[in-house]
Design a protein around this motif. Structure first.
Motif, PDB file in Angstrom:
ATOM      1  N   ALA A   1      95.060 -16.721 -54.086  1.00 20.41           N
ATOM      2  CA  ALA A   1      93.914 -16.340 -54.915  1.00 20.41           C
ATOM      3  C   ALA A   1      93.972 -17.105 -56.234  1.00 20.41           C
ATOM      4  N   GLY A   2      95.181 -17.255 -56.768  1.00 16.42           N
ATOM      5  CA  GLY A   2      95.354 -17.974 -58.038  1.00 16.42           C
ATOM      6  C   GLY A   2      94.912 -19.421 -57.910  1.00 16.42           C
ATOM      7  N   ILE A   3      95.395 -20.090 -56.826  1.00 18.01           N
ATOM      8  CA  ILE A   3      95.027 -21.506 -56.634  1.00 18.01           C
ATOM      9  C   ILE A   3      93.505 -21.626 -56.509  1.00 18.01           C
ATOM     10  N   GLN A   4      92.956 -20.682 -55.736  1.00 17.39           N
ATOM     11  CA  GLN A   4      91.508 -20.653 -55.547  1.00 17.39           C
ATOM     12  C   GLN A   4      90.769 -20.547 -56.892  1.00 17.39           C
TER      13      GLN A   4
ATOM     14  N   PHE B   1      87.579 -18.753 -68.731  1.00 21.16           N
ATOM     15  CA  PHE B   1      88.291 -17.517 -68.446  1.00 21.16           C
ATOM     16  C   PHE B   1      88.720 -17.458 -66.975  1.00 21.16           C
ATOM     17  N   ILE B   2      87.864 -17.977 -66.078  1.00 24.21           N
ATOM     18  CA  ILE B   2      88.185 -17.938 -64.640  1.00 24.21           C
ATOM     19  C   ILE B   2      89.450 -18.755 -64.357  1.00 24.21           C
ATOM     20  N   GLY B   3      89.545 -19.929 -64.969  1.00 25.40           N
ATOM     21  CA  GLY B   3      90.713 -20.774 -64.771  1.00 25.40           C
ATOM     22  C   GLY B   3      91.975 -20.076 -65.273  1.00 25.40           C
TER      23      GLY B   3
ATOM     24  N   ALA C   1      91.064 -23.638 -59.005  1.00 24.95           N
ATOM     25  CA  ALA C   1      90.127 -24.651 -58.502  1.00 24.95           C
ATOM     26  C   ALA C   1      88.704 -24.341 -58.987  1.00 24.95           C
ATOM     27  N   THR C   2      88.326 -23.079 -58.882  1.00 18.22           N
ATOM     28  CA  THR C   2      86.984 -22.696 -59.348  1.00 18.22           C
ATOM     29  C   THR C   2      86.854 -22.958 -60.845  1.00 18.22           C
ATOM     30  N   GLY C   3      87.923 -22.613 -61.581  1.00 17.24           N
ATOM     31  CA  GLY C   3      87.907 -22.808 -63.033  1.00 17.24           C
ATOM     32  C   GLY C   3      87.727 -24.277 -63.388  1.00 17.24           C
ATOM     33  N   LEU C   4      88.414 -25.131 -62.605  1.00 13.18           N
ATOM     34  CA  LEU C   4      88.312 -26.567 -62.833  1.00 13.18           C
ATOM     35  C   LEU C   4      86.876 -27.026 -62.605  1.00 13.18           C
ATOM     36  N   MET C   5      86.296 -26.512 -61.534  1.00 10.67           N
ATOM     37  CA  MET C   5      84.899 -26.842 -61.255  1.00 10.67           C
ATOM     38  C   MET C   5      84.007 -26.374 -62.404  1.00 10.67           C
ATOM     39  N   CYS C   6      84.330 -25.171 -62.894  1.00  8.71           N
ATOM     40  CA  CYS C   6      83.548 -24.626 -64.008  1.00  8.71           C
ATOM     41  C   CYS C   6      83.635 -25.528 -65.234  1.00  8.71           C
TER      42      CYS C   6
END
Ligand code: UDP
Ligand code: MG
Length: 309
Positions: free
Chosen positions: A275-278, A232-234, A281-286
């Motif tokens: 914020a979107g790119i951030q 969902f974050i991604g 990136a977090t989503g990818l890590m997730c």
């Protein structure tokens, strides 16, 4: 099967249930005597401090069909049930709470249903006697869990259940920590039936779950069966980034069309893009964290039900 071998094992997690124990054991015994198959009752004391252990010893002295497993401390309801499973000798294993909210007189109904060919029979508290908040939150949770696991089960949280030995053996091979009985069973691909059972208010002792415990448990169940919250974050990140690009386009359009530039609009657009790119990136890590999570759970990749040869 030798005469003294129990066919049915009833597993009860016990945590500070002193006022319930005498009635509990005698009602279970009466109900199974009527059913007419050899049985054993396994009470697992989960670190009680209210004299439950002494009462269990006393009952055990005069009733050898009761076996008592004592845990070293309070581990929690599901760990206590698993400890009982590992001691159960029957071909059919029933779980029930110690507080008599589920009447033991319903046990034979579940066992009969198992004999129709089901691996697991779940109790459904159609007329649940708990407060409104618990009722509502568990309805929501049941809806989410049923959706994720693609089942039509109504009451994942009912403690009264019956299992075939094979399912319990399989459950005993699990190694991950955050376990919820029926969810784990469903993930093994069992044939599950659900039947209505009675439910009463707790008359003696108190519920062992505070509001905070319940929120924690519900969240734990969801994150234990799906990585959707991670994904969902991604997704949210992409939405932000696209929103930002659309705002940039609007700023450029206004610049060309009217020759004026909105600083506020530019800053907002940039903010959304960053914020979107951030978040992407977090989503990818997730995604990767999710993979690690799935691997460490070490659930069986498949389960063979039967081989015909
Ligand atoms: N229980 C346990 N360990 C715990 C909490 C509960 O063994 O840490 C047992 C408790 O004694 C009861 C069952 O689990 O037999 C369900 O607990 P409770 O009735 O308090 O839950 P509720 O019906 O309120 O959901
Ligand atoms: Mg209860």
């Amino acid at each position: 099967m030798p005469h003294n071998e129990p066919e049915i094992s009833v597993v009860i997690p016990v945590f500070n249930e002193a006022p319930n124990l005498h009635k509990l054991v005698s009602r279970i015994a009466a109900s199974l005597d009527e059913y007419g198959r050899p049985f054993e009752i396994i009470a697992v004391d989960d670190g009680s401090t209210d004299g439950s252990v002494e009462i269990l010893r006393e009952i055990q002295d005069s009733n050898k069909r009761l076996r008592v497993v004592l845990l070293a401390r309070n581990f929690g309801q599901t760990p206590a049930v698993f400890a009982g499973f590992s001691h159960a000798r029957g071909q059919r294993i029933v779980t029930i709470d110690a507080d008599l909210q589920n009447p033991p007189e319903d046990i034979p109904k579940l066992l009969e249903k198992i004999e129709e060919g089901f691996d697991v029979v779940n109790g459904w508290r159609a007329n649940r006697q708990d407060n409104l908040f618990r009722h509502a939150s568990s309805r929501l949770l049941n809806a989410i869990v049923s959706r994720v696991t693609r089942t039509t089960i109504q009451d994942y949280g009912c403690a009264l259940k019956a299992f075939r030995r094979e399912v319990v053996d399989r459950l005993l091979t699990l190694t991950h920590h955050s376990r919820y009985l029926l969810v784990e069973a469903v993930k093994l691909g069992v044939r599950v039936a659900e039947i209505e059972v009675a439910h009463n208010e707790r008359t003696e002792g108190k519920s062992k779950y505070s509001l905070f415990d319940l929120i924690r448990v519900n969240f734990d169940i969801i994150t234990g069966i799906t990585v959707a919250p991670l994904q969902f974050i991604g997704l949210l990140g992409w939405l932000f980034a696209f929103g930002g690009f659309a705002m940039s386009a609007r700023v450029v359009y206004f610049r060309i069309r009217y020759g004026d530039i909105s600083y506020m609009g530019t800053i907002t657009a940039l903010f959304f893009i960053l914020a979107g790119i951030q978040m992407v990136a977090t989503g990818l890590m997730c995604e990767y964290v999710g993979r690690i999570f799935i691997e460490v759970q070490n659930r069986p990749y498949y389960v063979v039900r039967e081989v015909i040869e």
